[in-house]
Design a protein around this motif. Structure first.
Motif, mmCIF file in Angstrom:
data_model
loop_
_atom_site.group_PDB
_atom_site.id
_atom_site.type_symbol
_atom_site.label_atom_id
_atom_site.label_comp_id
_atom_site.label_asym_id
_atom_site.label_seq_id
_atom_site.Cartn_x
_atom_site.Cartn_y
_atom_site.Cartn_z
ATOM 1 N N GLY A 189 3.301 -4.998 3.123
ATOM 2 C CA GLY A 189 3.083 -3.596 3.460
ATOM 3 C C GLY A 189 1.683 -3.311 3.975
ATOM 4 N N GLY A 190 0.912 -4.349 4.253
ATOM 5 C CA GLY A 190 -0.447 -4.187 4.764
ATOM 6 C C GLY A 190 -1.493 -4.626 3.744
ATOM 7 N N THR A 191 -2.725 -4.729 4.224
ATOM 8 C CA THR A 191 -3.781 -5.249 3.357
ATOM 9 C C THR A 191 -4.156 -4.287 2.227
ATOM 10 O OG1 THR A 191 -5.487 -4.463 4.881
ATOM 11 C CG2 THR A 191 -4.798 -6.763 5.098
ATOM 12 N N ARG A 192 -4.087 -3.005 2.472
ATOM 13 C CA ARG A 192 -4.440 -2.031 1.432
ATOM 14 C C ARG A 192 -3.437 -2.094 0.275
ATOM 15 N NH1 ARG A 192 -8.124 1.523 1.168
ATOM 16 N NH2 ARG A 192 -8.647 1.698 3.353
ATOM 17 N N LEU A 193 -2.141 -2.063 0.588
ATOM 18 C CA LEU A 193 -1.112 -2.156 -0.450
ATOM 19 C C LEU A 193 -1.156 -3.532 -1.115
ATOM 20 C CD1 LEU A 193 1.321 -1.014 -1.981
ATOM 21 C CD2 LEU A 193 2.771 -1.901 -0.129
ATOM 22 N N GLY A 194 -1.355 -4.566 -0.314
ATOM 23 C CA GLY A 194 -1.418 -5.918 -0.852
ATOM 24 C C GLY A 194 -2.560 -6.081 -1.845
ATOM 25 N N ALA A 195 -3.723 -5.577 -1.488
ATOM 26 C CA ALA A 195 -4.872 -5.658 -2.385
ATOM 27 C C ALA A 195 -4.599 -4.896 -3.673
ATOM 28 C CB ALA A 195 -6.128 -5.122 -1.706
ATOM 29 N N PHE A 196 -3.963 -3.730 -3.557
ATOM 30 C CA PHE A 196 -3.655 -2.939 -4.754
ATOM 31 C C PHE A 196 -2.716 -3.690 -5.685
ATOM 32 C CE2 PHE A 196 -0.883 -0.101 -7.114
ATOM 33 C CZ PHE A 196 -1.808 0.605 -7.861
ATOM 34 N N THR A 197 -1.599 -4.205 -5.141
ATOM 35 C CA THR A 197 -0.628 -4.887 -6.010
ATOM 36 C C THR A 197 -1.216 -6.172 -6.581
ATOM 37 O OG1 THR A 197 0.421 -6.013 -4.122
ATOM 38 C CG2 THR A 197 1.398 -3.921 -4.846
ATOM 39 N N TYR A 198 -1.945 -6.917 -5.765
ATOM 40 C CA TYR A 198 -2.570 -8.153 -6.236
ATOM 41 C C TYR A 198 -3.565 -7.846 -7.346
ATOM 42 C CZ TYR A 198 -4.945 -12.655 -6.184
ATOM 43 O OH TYR A 198 -5.485 -13.858 -6.555
ATOM 44 N N ASN A 199 -4.446 -6.878 -7.126
ATOM 45 C CA ASN A 199 -5.478 -6.550 -8.108
ATOM 46 C C ASN A 199 -4.892 -5.989 -9.393
ATOM 47 O OD1 ASN A 199 -7.396 -7.428 -6.309
ATOM 48 N ND2 ASN A 199 -7.955 -5.370 -5.629
ATOM 49 N N PHE A 200 -3.846 -5.201 -9.286
ATOM 50 C CA PHE A 200 -3.214 -4.645 -10.482
ATOM 51 C C PHE A 200 -2.682 -5.764 -11.371
ATOM 52 C CE2 PHE A 200 0.511 -2.969 -12.754
ATOM 53 C CZ PHE A 200 -0.105 -1.963 -13.483
ATOM 54 N N ILE A 201 -1.956 -6.689 -10.790
ATOM 55 C CA ILE A 201 -1.346 -7.781 -11.558
ATOM 56 C C ILE A 201 -2.399 -8.789 -12.022
ATOM 57 C CG2 ILE A 201 0.250 -9.738 -11.400
ATOM 58 C CD1 ILE A 201 1.608 -6.973 -11.667
ATOM 59 N N HIS A 202 -3.454 -8.985 -11.253
ATOM 60 C CA HIS A 202 -4.476 -9.978 -11.597
ATOM 61 C C HIS A 202 -5.645 -9.395 -12.399
ATOM 62 C CE1 HIS A 202 -2.259 -12.295 -8.623
ATOM 63 N NE2 HIS A 202 -2.859 -13.366 -9.106
ATOM 64 N N HIS A 203 -5.547 -8.141 -12.782
ATOM 65 C CA HIS A 203 -6.590 -7.546 -13.617
ATOM 66 C C HIS A 203 -6.382 -8.029 -15.051
ATOM 67 C CE1 HIS A 203 -9.254 -4.663 -15.481
ATOM 68 N NE2 HIS A 203 -9.706 -4.373 -14.269
ATOM 69 N N ARG A 258 -9.632 -17.547 -10.937
ATOM 70 C CA ARG A 258 -11.080 -17.388 -10.826
ATOM 71 C C ARG A 258 -11.810 -18.728 -10.912
ATOM 72 N NH1 ARG A 258 -8.983 -12.646 -12.756
ATOM 73 N NH2 ARG A 258 -9.868 -10.731 -11.923
ATOM 74 N N VAL A 259 -11.245 -19.680 -11.657
ATOM 75 C CA VAL A 259 -11.826 -21.024 -11.688
ATOM 76 C C VAL A 259 -11.838 -21.609 -10.279
ATOM 77 C CG1 VAL A 259 -11.444 -23.419 -12.457
ATOM 78 C CG2 VAL A 259 -11.276 -21.546 -14.095
ATOM 79 N N PHE A 260 -10.773 -21.345 -9.518
ATOM 80 C CA PHE A 260 -10.649 -21.887 -8.166
ATOM 81 C C PHE A 260 -11.233 -20.973 -7.090
ATOM 82 C CE2 PHE A 260 -7.198 -24.138 -10.432
ATOM 83 C CZ PHE A 260 -7.704 -25.416 -10.283
ATOM 84 N N GLY A 261 -11.885 -19.886 -7.510
ATOM 85 C CA GLY A 261 -12.578 -19.022 -6.554
ATOM 86 C C GLY A 261 -11.746 -17.900 -5.977
ATOM 87 N N TYR A 262 -10.570 -17.651 -6.529
ATOM 88 C CA TYR A 262 -9.728 -16.554 -6.045
ATOM 89 C C TYR A 262 -9.976 -15.334 -6.912
ATOM 90 C CZ TYR A 262 -7.332 -20.160 -3.437
ATOM 91 O OH TYR A 262 -7.050 -21.182 -2.586
ATOM 92 N N GLY A 263 -10.655 -14.361 -6.357
ATOM 93 C CA GLY A 263 -10.987 -13.163 -7.100
ATOM 94 C C GLY A 263 -10.118 -11.988 -6.710
ATOM 95 N N LEU A 264 -10.483 -10.831 -7.247
ATOM 96 C CA LEU A 264 -9.805 -9.591 -6.896
ATOM 97 C C LEU A 264 -10.082 -9.279 -5.436
ATOM 98 C CD1 LEU A 264 -10.586 -7.568 -10.133
ATOM 99 C CD2 LEU A 264 -8.492 -8.813 -9.561
ATOM 100 N N LYS A 265 -9.118 -8.663 -4.779
ATOM 101 C CA LYS A 265 -9.174 -8.506 -3.316
ATOM 102 C C LYS A 265 -9.737 -7.152 -2.885
ATOM 103 C CE LYS A 265 -6.842 -12.326 -3.208
ATOM 104 N NZ LYS A 265 -7.583 -13.554 -3.262
ATOM 105 N N TYR A 266 -10.484 -7.199 -1.797
ATOM 106 C CA TYR A 266 -10.876 -5.979 -1.108
ATOM 107 C C TYR A 266 -9.760 -5.625 -0.130
ATOM 108 C CZ TYR A 266 -15.610 -6.260 -2.950
ATOM 109 O OH TYR A 266 -16.694 -6.284 -3.782
ATOM 110 N N PRO A 267 -9.610 -4.340 0.221
ATOM 111 C CA PRO A 267 -8.480 -3.934 1.068
ATOM 112 C C PRO A 267 -8.589 -4.327 2.538
ATOM 113 C CG PRO A 267 -9.817 -2.023 0.509
ATOM 114 C CD PRO A 267 -10.366 -3.187 -0.273
ATOM 115 N N ASP A 268 -9.706 -4.906 2.965
ATOM 116 C CA ASP A 268 -9.847 -5.235 4.384
ATOM 117 C C ASP A 268 -9.221 -6.576 4.754
ATOM 118 O OD1 ASP A 268 -11.816 -6.552 2.908
ATOM 119 O OD2 ASP A 268 -13.240 -6.585 4.563
ATOM 120 N N ALA A 269 -9.192 -7.538 3.819
ATOM 121 C CA ALA A 269 -8.637 -8.860 4.136
ATOM 122 C C ALA A 269 -8.348 -9.624 2.849
ATOM 123 C CB ALA A 269 -9.608 -9.669 4.991
#
Length: 122
Positions: A46-60, A94-105
């Motif tokens: 659904g785009g980077t903004r929605l993707g960042a939101f869903t990813y960050n919500f679940i990965h918080h 986070r060990v592998f460097g994958y953090g919470l996402k910004y909505p731009d990319a």
């Protein structure tokens, strides 16, 4: 400093494995479910903004902790397992460097850029 933080995340991941061992599940449930939180990346359809939101919500991590605690209070091992998987997966990421996402990319995280973008920067 980066290595100390990764060691801390690795320790938190280890705690989830220990707590999982206290539940009444076969050992294979943990590795079988460990990558299910990545289904949250479907939000990027659904785009980077929605993707960042869903990813960050679940990965918080607070979500995983909250679900685990609710599972302990309600004596519900399925909720405890879900909380441990969410928290453990986030720590592993986070060990592998994958953090919470910004909505731009997708590659733009709170830990810096990942993938090819990181190689160019670093």
């Amino acid at each position: 400093m980066k290595n100390i933080l990764k060691l801390e995340e690795l320790f938190m991941f280890g705690i989830t494995i220990f707590l999982f061992s206290r539940l009444d599940y076969a050992w294979w449930w943990y590795p079988a479910l460990l990558f299910t939180p990545d289904l949250s990346m479907l939000g990027y359809l659904g785009g980077t903004r929605l993707g960042a939101f869903t990813y960050n919500f679940i990965h918080h991590k607070a979500l995983g902790i909250g679900i685990f605690i609710f599972g302990v209070i309600s004596a519900n091992q399925a909720l405890q397992l879900a909380g441990l998987i969410l928290f453990g997966h986030s720590s592993m990421d986070r060990v592998f460097g994958y953090g919470l996402k910004y909505p731009d990319a997708f590659q733009h995280t709170h830990l810096g850029m990942i993938g090819k973008a990181q190689q160019i920067e670093g």
